[in-house]
Motif scaffolding. Sequence first.
Motif: not given
Length: 279
Positions: A4-8, A12-17, A26-28
């Motif tokens: 759920d942390d990854f999904d959150y 955020l990344l999709k919305e902002r960038s 996920a390792y990134l």
Amino acid sequence: MKPDDFDYVAKLLKERSGLVLTKDKAYLLESRLMPLARKRGLKGLDDLLALVRKRDTTVEKAVVEAMTTNESFFFRDNKPFDQFRSIVLPNLLKARANKKSFRIWSAACSSGQEPYSLAMILREEAAKLAGWRVEIVGTDLSTEILAKARAGAYSQFEVQRGMPMTLLVKYFKKKDENWVIDPSVSSMVTFKEWNLLGDLRALGHFDVVFCRNVLIYFDQPTKGKVLQSISQIMADDGVLYLGGAETVLGISEHFKPVPGQRGIYAVTKGNGTSLGAPT
């Protein structure tokens, strides 16, 4: 990292960038966010993600910047710059002969190598540009990387990647461990913090846009949206540069490939461009 942390963070990344982060990457998140957590004096990722979930805007911005790729080097891939020098620039000089001005935008410019490469090409053609007003704008969403771009100081490793020795000697000076770009070049470029997903109109209109190796990180709808926004701030006969692995085909009707010139696209809203056509 919890699912759920990854999904959150991915949301955020999709919305902002616009960056699409799949679960196999996920390792990134861990490799790039752990240094950020340490930099902020936090115990680990859990503490950092707790701040993100609290909508701490400063932390959110830092996370987005940490996750965006800032790979860049001088005269990257060579061909686009050869095309600009031998085809696009001569046609610009012809098409803009009356007003003697044009503007170039380097989108997602990272640490500045792309706009500075263009500036050096223009400096080499200074005799032809006497009396012209030329502006190069470099934008990125990362304040940290833009600070490096404005400083114009590069390591030996960075200048060895693509920089011709003749231009290094001519336009850089060694200062301690770095090479610092000459003011005659750096003064030609204005750097601004800007998000490609935002309103681009305040940047003004451009005759040439370099948006290379950016769209590959977006999903199809985001690519289409960004291309539409870019087309709206370009001259009717303007040209767009994309990366070698990118295309407008099947994504946007606002641009079309320039025949015989891979990686260059013409705006479709006007009568077509002569800028990318062989002279």
